[in-house]
Design a protein around this motif. Structure first.
Motif, PDB file in Angstrom:
ATOM      1  N   TRP A 120       0.843  -1.139  -0.061  1.00 37.61           N
ATOM      2  CA  TRP A 120       0.184  -0.145  -0.077  1.00 37.61           C
ATOM      3  C   TRP A 120       0.879   1.359   0.032  1.00 37.61           C
ATOM      4  N   ALA A 121       1.964   1.228   0.729  1.00 34.41           N
ATOM      5  CA  ALA A 121       2.898   2.597   0.924  1.00 34.41           C
ATOM      6  C   ALA A 121       3.639   2.640  -0.128  1.00 34.41           C
ATOM      7  N   GLY A 122       4.029   1.607  -1.100  1.00 33.34           N
ATOM      8  CA  GLY A 122       4.905   1.500  -2.059  1.00 33.34           C
ATOM      9  C   GLY A 122       6.496   1.301  -1.476  1.00 33.34           C
ATOM     10  N   VAL A 123       6.402   0.544  -0.303  1.00 34.22           N
ATOM     11  CA  VAL A 123       7.838   0.219   0.097  1.00 34.22           C
ATOM     12  C   VAL A 123       8.184  -1.148  -0.686  1.00 34.22           C
ATOM     13  N   THR A 124       9.455  -1.213  -0.801  1.00 35.46           N
ATOM     14  CA  THR A 124      10.166  -2.449  -1.556  1.00 35.46           C
ATOM     15  C   THR A 124      10.216  -3.779  -0.672  1.00 35.46           C
ATOM     16  N   LEU A 125       9.502  -4.906  -0.830  1.00 39.49           N
ATOM     17  CA  LEU A 125       9.697  -5.806  -0.118  1.00 39.49           C
ATOM     18  C   LEU A 125      10.805  -6.514  -0.424  1.00 39.49           C
ATOM     19  N   ASN A 126      11.708  -6.808   0.544  1.00 37.10           N
ATOM     20  CA  ASN A 126      12.905  -7.859   0.248  1.00 37.10           C
ATOM     21  C   ASN A 126      12.498  -9.303   0.599  1.00 37.10           C
ATOM     22  N   ALA A 127      12.045  -9.948  -0.273  1.00 33.70           N
ATOM     23  CA  ALA A 127      11.301 -11.191  -0.143  1.00 33.70           C
ATOM     24  C   ALA A 127      12.239 -12.305   0.270  1.00 33.70           C
ATOM     25  N   GLU A 128      12.021 -12.987   1.060  1.00 34.24           N
ATOM     26  CA  GLU A 128      12.657 -14.034   2.081  1.00 34.24           C
ATOM     27  C   GLU A 128      12.389 -15.441   1.743  1.00 34.24           C
ATOM     28  N   SER A 129      11.194 -15.552   1.041  1.00 33.82           N
ATOM     29  CA  SER A 129      10.866 -16.981   0.611  1.00 33.82           C
ATOM     30  C   SER A 129      10.067 -16.984  -0.661  1.00 33.82           C
ATOM     31  N   ALA A 130       9.987 -18.123  -1.463  1.00 33.32           N
ATOM     32  CA  ALA A 130       8.947 -18.222  -2.423  1.00 33.32           C
ATOM     33  C   ALA A 130       7.521 -18.046  -2.072  1.00 33.32           C
ATOM     34  N   ILE A 163       9.245  -5.642  -5.402  1.00 24.47           N
ATOM     35  CA  ILE A 163       9.745  -6.638  -4.764  1.00 24.47           C
ATOM     36  C   ILE A 163      11.039  -7.092  -5.249  1.00 24.47           C
ATOM     37  N   ALA A 164      11.997  -7.168  -4.188  1.00 30.08           N
ATOM     38  CA  ALA A 164      13.391  -7.448  -4.197  1.00 30.08           C
ATOM     39  C   ALA A 164      13.577  -8.700  -3.709  1.00 30.08           C
ATOM     40  N   ILE A 165      14.475  -9.669  -4.422  1.00 31.10           N
ATOM     41  CA  ILE A 165      14.940 -10.897  -3.673  1.00 31.10           C
ATOM     42  C   ILE A 165      15.972 -10.819  -2.745  1.00 31.10           C
ATOM     43  N   PRO A 184      16.724 -17.481 -10.004  1.00 30.89           N
ATOM     44  CA  PRO A 184      16.213 -16.814 -11.419  1.00 30.89           C
ATOM     45  C   PRO A 184      14.992 -17.094 -11.727  1.00 30.89           C
ATOM     46  N   ASP A 185      14.266 -18.259 -11.654  1.00 31.19           N
ATOM     47  CA  ASP A 185      12.864 -18.445 -11.670  1.00 31.19           C
ATOM     48  C   ASP A 185      12.060 -17.660 -11.086  1.00 31.19           C
ATOM     49  N   LEU A 186      12.497 -17.237  -9.851  1.00 36.58           N
ATOM     50  CA  LEU A 186      11.630 -16.115  -9.116  1.00 36.58           C
ATOM     51  C   LEU A 186      11.631 -14.806  -9.508  1.00 36.58           C
ATOM     52  N   VAL A 187      12.652 -14.409 -10.103  1.00 38.55           N
ATOM     53  CA  VAL A 187      12.748 -13.264 -10.815  1.00 38.55           C
ATOM     54  C   VAL A 187      11.789 -13.104 -11.826  1.00 38.55           C
ATOM     55  N   ARG A 188      11.721 -14.184 -12.488  1.00 39.01           N
ATOM     56  CA  ARG A 188      10.854 -14.160 -13.827  1.00 39.01           C
ATOM     57  C   ARG A 188       9.430 -14.309 -13.324  1.00 39.01           C
ATOM     58  N   ARG A 189       9.252 -15.006 -12.125  1.00 41.25           N
ATOM     59  CA  ARG A 189       8.011 -15.125 -11.847  1.00 41.25           C
ATOM     60  C   ARG A 189       7.379 -13.657 -11.206  1.00 41.25           C
ATOM     61  N   ILE A 190       8.144 -12.817 -10.782  1.00 46.29           N
ATOM     62  CA  ILE A 190       7.778 -11.776 -10.165  1.00 46.29           C
ATOM     63  C   ILE A 190       7.299 -10.796 -11.511  1.00 46.29           C
ATOM     64  N   GLY A 191       8.188 -10.658 -12.263  1.00 45.76           N
ATOM     65  CA  GLY A 191       7.953  -9.767 -13.360  1.00 45.76           C
ATOM     66  C   GLY A 191       6.529 -10.565 -14.512  1.00 45.76           C
ATOM     67  N   ASP A 192       6.594 -11.810 -14.507  1.00 48.10           N
ATOM     68  CA  ASP A 192       5.306 -12.429 -15.179  1.00 48.10           C
ATOM     69  C   ASP A 192       4.137 -12.106 -14.437  1.00 48.10           C
ATOM     70  N   GLN A 232       6.791  -5.214  -9.734  1.00 54.12           N
ATOM     71  CA  GLN A 232       7.891  -4.522  -9.969  1.00 54.12           C
ATOM     72  C   GLN A 232       9.267  -5.432  -9.372  1.00 54.12           C
ATOM     73  N   TRP A 233       9.910  -5.907 -10.202  1.00 49.52           N
ATOM     74  CA  TRP A 233      11.261  -6.442  -9.686  1.00 49.52           C
ATOM     75  C   TRP A 233      12.098  -5.480  -9.514  1.00 49.52           C
ATOM     76  N   ARG A 234      12.666  -5.144  -8.117  1.00 51.88           N
ATOM     77  CA  ARG A 234      13.433  -4.311  -7.663  1.00 51.88           C
ATOM     78  C   ARG A 234      14.892  -4.392  -7.609  1.00 51.88           C
ATOM     79  N   GLY A 235      15.440  -5.864  -7.844  1.00 55.74           N
ATOM     80  CA  GLY A 235      16.614  -6.153  -7.641  1.00 55.74           C
ATOM     81  C   GLY A 235      16.892  -7.097  -6.642  1.00 55.74           C
ATOM     82  N   PHE A 236      18.172  -7.240  -6.196  1.00 52.11           N
ATOM     83  CA  PHE A 236      18.666  -8.163  -5.203  1.00 52.11           C
ATOM     84  C   PHE A 236      19.040  -7.446  -3.887  1.00 52.11           C
ATOM     85  N   HIS A 237      19.066  -8.142  -2.729  1.00 51.22           N
ATOM     86  CA  HIS A 237      19.469  -7.858  -1.486  1.00 51.22           C
ATOM     87  C   HIS A 237      20.451  -8.976  -0.920  1.00 51.22           C
TER      88      HIS A 237
END
Ligand SMILES: *Cc1c(COP(=O)(O)O)cnc(C)c1O
Length: 412
Positions: A122-132, A151-153, A183-191, A195-200
């Motif tokens: 809601w706020a537009g903060v990037t989530l550094n995703a910790e799991s699929a 979403i960043a991974i 790599p699969d999850l990066v594609r999953r986010i875009g598909d 918004q894929w924001r990158g890596f952490h």
């Protein structure tokens, strides 16, 4: 046998009586109203950040890891001095949003609840995703809100930052997503239309080994390039982690910021195609605020038992757990400690400095050498700016919370 103490941070060390931003410890206590008290020297934070900024290439932003010290008045001072804020809970996120736009805030940490994910999206903060699973929940919430999540991974790197060199080899972890799945999850986010924001990529903490930090940063850049290649997408941001330590204990020496900055500049000067256009960040907590904080506590009682002296002070591990050796250390060692108005007087008394809690763990100085003091004097414990008040069990035994006060810069 007395035991050594850590080095007093340079900005305070060379004085006969402790002053912080030009005022004595007693003046700060008078201003705050009482002890125990944390004083945070904002000018010291600004000086460090300016030095680090000057050492780093422009392509690398500095982020502040809010969990090191989330106290709002300090956070409000630090926020404009850094490019981004990294938070680890919705509570920290709310504090960060009060002082920084959402596009410069990222939210890491395992176990984000649906309501936390929703608040971040809601706020537009990037989530550094910790799991699929977390990614799928975020995507689902985004669909419901009709907002594309950012979403960043967070990658669980297959190496570790070590104080003494790096241990290679993957390791199971509650933090981040294993390299093979990324790599699969990066594609999953875009598909899925997010918004894929990158890596952490965060490989460790509290390292004083400059060479190990340099190696880890280089390995992190290489890992990001490899994953970006496998995913077929250029990450907008690569958060390289941090892990710069500060000298807490006898014999510790600071990390070499100039050397780290030069090495990362060289590493990033010639970016592989997979990272062409990426920006980078390092995220630091204790290095930014740790040495800027001083914990002041007053001597309430002095006694001897057997052959040993004890100075009993009015604050303890309920406020400054780390100095008691009970926050992430294996062997208890002494933090830098001093009698506040006798910083450089000859230290000829061996004493233990203990807090008021009824537990033998409550020891802020173990058999330290200090100048003679008396009941009513202030004891200063240094390196109290990070993982102090917010990382201590303040409810334990029901003493009042410590006070906190900002020592502002001369211009603020
Ligand atoms: C705790 C943490 C930090 C800050 O660590 P410091 O040792 O205080 O610099 C940075 N990044 C992540 C992901 C963390 O969990």
């Amino acid at each position: 046998m007395s035991k050594p103490t850590g080095p007093i941070p340079l900005q305070f060390a060379d004085q006969s009586a402790l002053t912080i931003a030009g005022r004595t410890a007693e003046q700060w206590v008078a201003e705050a109203g009482d002890t125990p008290l944390f004083v945070y020297d904002v000018g010291a934070v600004a000086d460090r950040l300016a030095a680090l900024r000057a050492a780093l290439p422009d392509i690398v932003d500095i982020h502040y890891a809010v969990k090191a010290n989330p106290w709002e008045p300090l956070l409000a001072q630090v926020a404009p001095m850094v490019g981004g804020l990294d938070v680890a809970s919705a509570g920290e996120m709310v504090k960060a949003l009060a002082v920084k736009p959402a596009e410069h805030i990222s939210f890491a940490g395992p176990g984000k609840r649906d309501d936390e994910l929703e608040a971040a999206i809601w706020a537009g903060v990037t989530l550094n995703a910790e799991s699929a699973g977390e990614i799928e929940r975020a995507l689902e919430i985004g669909r419901r809100l009709e907002i594309a999540p950012q979403i960043a991974i967070r990658v669980n790197p297959d190496f570790e930052l070590r104080g003494s060199g790096m241990k290679m080899g993957g390791r199971a972890s509650p933090f981040g997503i294993d390299v093979a799945s990324v790599p699969d999850l990066v594609r999953r986010i875009g598909d899925a239309g997010a918004q894929w924001r990158g890596f952490h990529i965060f490989a460790g903490s509290q390292s004083l080994d400059t060479a190990a930090i340099i190696e880890t940063q280089a390995a992190t850049v290489d890992l990001a390039a490899r994953l970006a290649g496998d995913a077929g997408q250029v990450p907008p941001l690569v958060n390289l982690g941090g892990g710069f330590g500060i000298p807490y204990f006898h014999g510790d020496t600071p990390v070499d910021i100039a050397a780290i900055g030069a090495a990362i500049a060289e590493k990033l000067a010639d970016l592989p195609e997979n990272l062409a256009g990426s920006r980078f960040a390092i995220e630091l907590g204790r290095w930014i605020v740790g040495e800027a904080g001083v914990y002041l506590t007053r001597i309430v009682d002095m006694k001897t038992s057997g052959e040993e002296r004890f100075w009993v002070v009015d604050g303890g591990l309920n406020h400054q757990l780390a100095a008691s050796g009970n926050f992430g250390t294996v062997v208890r060692r002494n933090y830098p400690i001093a009698v506040a108005d006798k910083l450089n007087a000859s230290a000829d008394v061996e004493t233990s400095v203990v807090g008021p809690l009824c537990t033998p763990l409550d020891r802020l100085g173990d058999k330290v050498m200090l100048p003679q003091a008396q009941v009513g004097d202030l004891i200063a414990i240094f390196c109290a700016g990070a993982y102090g008040a917010s990382a201590s069990p303040s409810g334990f035994l029901g003493h009042p919370a410590a006070r906190e006060i900002l020592a502002p810069t001369k211009n603020s």
